[in-house]
Design a protein around this motif. Sequence first.
Motif, mmCIF file in Angstrom:
data_model
loop_
_atom_site.group_PDB
_atom_site.id
_atom_site.type_symbol
_atom_site.label_atom_id
_atom_site.label_comp_id
_atom_site.label_asym_id
_atom_site.label_seq_id
_atom_site.Cartn_x
_atom_site.Cartn_y
_atom_site.Cartn_z
ATOM 1 N N ILE A 29 6.053 4.449 4.556
ATOM 2 C CA ILE A 29 4.942 4.265 3.622
ATOM 3 C C ILE A 29 5.311 3.211 2.588
ATOM 4 O O ILE A 29 6.407 3.239 2.011
ATOM 5 N N GLY A 30 4.395 2.284 2.346
ATOM 6 C CA GLY A 30 4.633 1.187 1.416
ATOM 7 C C GLY A 30 4.507 1.591 -0.036
ATOM 8 O O GLY A 30 4.350 2.762 -0.388
ATOM 9 N N ASP A 31 4.527 0.594 -0.904
ATOM 10 C CA ASP A 31 4.591 0.788 -2.356
ATOM 11 C C ASP A 31 3.335 1.492 -2.866
ATOM 12 O O ASP A 31 2.215 0.992 -2.697
ATOM 13 N N HIS A 214 10.239 -2.868 5.116
ATOM 14 C CA HIS A 214 10.402 -3.013 3.669
ATOM 15 C C HIS A 214 9.055 -3.057 2.960
ATOM 16 O O HIS A 214 8.000 -3.271 3.573
ATOM 17 N N GLY A 215 9.107 -2.890 1.653
ATOM 18 C CA GLY A 215 7.968 -3.080 0.776
ATOM 19 C C GLY A 215 8.230 -4.268 -0.135
ATOM 20 O O GLY A 215 8.724 -5.289 0.274
ATOM 21 N N HIS A 216 7.825 -4.125 -1.424
ATOM 22 C CA HIS A 216 8.214 -5.027 -2.515
ATOM 23 C C HIS A 216 7.416 -6.315 -2.570
ATOM 24 O O HIS A 216 7.053 -6.762 -3.661
ATOM 25 N N SER A 217 7.166 -6.962 -1.458
ATOM 26 C CA SER A 217 6.468 -8.253 -1.432
ATOM 27 C C SER A 217 5.203 -8.130 -0.593
ATOM 28 O O SER A 217 5.248 -7.612 0.520
ATOM 29 N N TRP A 218 4.085 -8.621 -1.142
ATOM 30 C CA TRP A 218 2.836 -8.515 -0.397
ATOM 31 C C TRP A 218 1.980 -9.758 -0.659
ATOM 32 O O TRP A 218 2.119 -10.422 -1.674
ATOM 33 N N SER A 219 1.084 -10.037 0.280
ATOM 34 C CA SER A 219 0.178 -11.175 0.141
ATOM 35 C C SER A 219 -1.259 -10.812 0.461
ATOM 36 O O SER A 219 -2.140 -11.668 0.386
ATOM 37 N N GLU A 221 -3.982 -7.299 2.215
ATOM 38 C CA GLU A 221 -4.151 -5.891 2.555
ATOM 39 C C GLU A 221 -3.668 -5.540 3.956
ATOM 40 O O GLU A 221 -3.836 -4.401 4.394
ATOM 41 N N ASN A 222 -3.053 -6.477 4.661
ATOM 42 C CA ASN A 222 -2.515 -6.203 5.991
ATOM 43 C C ASN A 222 -1.000 -6.270 5.973
ATOM 44 O O ASN A 222 -0.410 -7.121 5.291
ATOM 45 N N PRO A 223 -0.319 -5.403 6.727
ATOM 46 C CA PRO A 223 1.141 -5.471 6.794
ATOM 47 C C PRO A 223 1.593 -6.768 7.454
ATOM 48 O O PRO A 223 0.854 -7.379 8.236
ATOM 49 N N ASP A 224 2.806 -7.176 7.122
ATOM 50 C CA ASP A 224 3.385 -8.409 7.645
ATOM 51 C C ASP A 224 4.355 -8.035 8.759
ATOM 52 O O ASP A 224 5.518 -7.714 8.517
ATOM 53 N N ILE A 225 3.878 -8.067 9.996
ATOM 54 C CA ILE A 225 4.663 -7.602 11.140
ATOM 55 C C ILE A 225 5.262 -8.799 11.860
ATOM 56 O O ILE A 225 4.545 -9.610 12.451
ATOM 57 N N GLN A 226 6.583 -8.922 11.784
ATOM 58 C CA GLN A 226 7.310 -9.988 12.440
ATOM 59 C C GLN A 226 8.383 -9.388 13.336
ATOM 60 O O GLN A 226 8.658 -8.192 13.280
ATOM 61 N N ALA A 227 9.014 -10.233 14.152
ATOM 62 C CA ALA A 227 9.986 -9.732 15.120
ATOM 63 C C ALA A 227 11.203 -9.116 14.450
ATOM 64 O O ALA A 227 11.759 -8.130 14.934
ATOM 65 N N HIS A 228 11.614 -9.664 13.291
ATOM 66 C CA HIS A 228 12.852 -9.230 12.663
ATOM 67 C C HIS A 228 12.652 -8.429 11.386
ATOM 68 O O HIS A 228 13.611 -7.894 10.834
ATOM 69 N N ARG A 229 11.418 -8.358 10.887
ATOM 70 C CA ARG A 229 11.129 -7.559 9.697
ATOM 71 C C ARG A 229 9.657 -7.175 9.695
ATOM 72 O O ARG A 229 8.812 -7.872 10.302
ATOM 73 N N ILE A 230 9.338 -6.068 8.995
ATOM 74 C CA ILE A 230 7.956 -5.615 8.868
ATOM 75 C C ILE A 230 7.723 -5.247 7.409
ATOM 76 O O ILE A 230 8.325 -4.298 6.880
ATOM 77 N N GLY A 231 6.866 -5.993 6.737
ATOM 78 C CA GLY A 231 6.529 -5.720 5.345
ATOM 79 C C GLY A 231 5.306 -4.830 5.259
ATOM 80 O O GLY A 231 4.255 -5.155 5.814
ATOM 81 N N ILE A 232 5.434 -3.695 4.562
ATOM 82 C CA ILE A 232 4.329 -2.727 4.526
ATOM 83 C C ILE A 232 3.774 -2.503 3.121
ATOM 84 O O ILE A 232 2.978 -1.583 2.907
ATOM 85 N N ASP A 233 4.162 -3.344 2.157
ATOM 86 C CA ASP A 233 3.503 -3.317 0.855
ATOM 87 C C ASP A 233 2.209 -4.103 0.988
ATOM 88 O O ASP A 233 2.224 -5.282 1.358
ATOM 89 N N THR A 234 1.086 -3.453 0.694
ATOM 90 C CA THR A 234 -0.208 -4.151 0.755
ATOM 91 C C THR A 234 -0.915 -4.122 -0.601
ATOM 92 O O THR A 234 -2.143 -4.172 -0.678
#
Length: 264
Positions: A29-31, A214-219, A221-234
């Motif tokens: 769960i994100g931030d 990870h969370g912390h950084s967002w751009s 309302e959609n998660p940032d899903i990449q091959a080596h990291r997934i950002g879930i702060d929205t």
Amino acid sequence: MALQGLHTAASQTPAKGGRKVDGGLVYAIGDVHGCYDQMRGLLARIMADVAERGAGRRPIVIFCGDYVDRGPRSFEVLDALCWLQRRADFELHLLKGNHEQALLDFLTTPEDGDEWLEFGGLTTLASYGVEPPRAAAGPQDYQRARDELLDNMPAAHLRLLDQLELMVSLGDYAFVHAGIRPNCSLDRQVEDDLLWIRSDFLDATGPHEKVIVHGHSWSGENPDIQAHRIGIDTGAYQTGVLTALRLEDGQVEPIQFRTGAGAC
């Protein structure tokens, strides 16, 4: 500061076609940032998802930090997390975010609390019924606000803040708040990077030792899903969207709860 609070589960070699979580059912769960309604709504969706997909598995729920500040209901968020800790139907992990560290720093050295107050601490004080310090009044007013906060903060909240984890490692994934220092092994990461890192991690092309959630950084309302990291702060406190990530062997799927933008 050397890494502490690392929870590691046995890892397996990734199956062909997907990463593994050792057969588990994992929700990250994100931030939350004081957005109690979104947190409650998202947890209801997760519990419904568990009922549909659990198949007898005890789910693992990992919060990626930043429970307080910015949104108006930090008290209620921490109160809910204390309640979740008492439940036995899932395994709960609570990671530390940079905002929790800033709050703890304020409790220790309130006279240095200007930066925390400017990036969200004022709403946390308000949620505990504390009048914010007045800079013109000098350090004694910061100490007064700190003392009021401690008087109004349940012991369970303080205990929760003191016991937050820095990293959870499960299968082919590692869960942290902000990210990791690239080209540094997971067991040699330092707390400052895990809580605060941005561009050095976000701009790294990978791969890392594990996929970093990870969370912390967002751009947006959609998660940032990449091959080596997934950002879930929205950015729930601005977008009204709180995001979780369901992880199973070979599967990654977001689950979201949304209100209107700015309706935290």
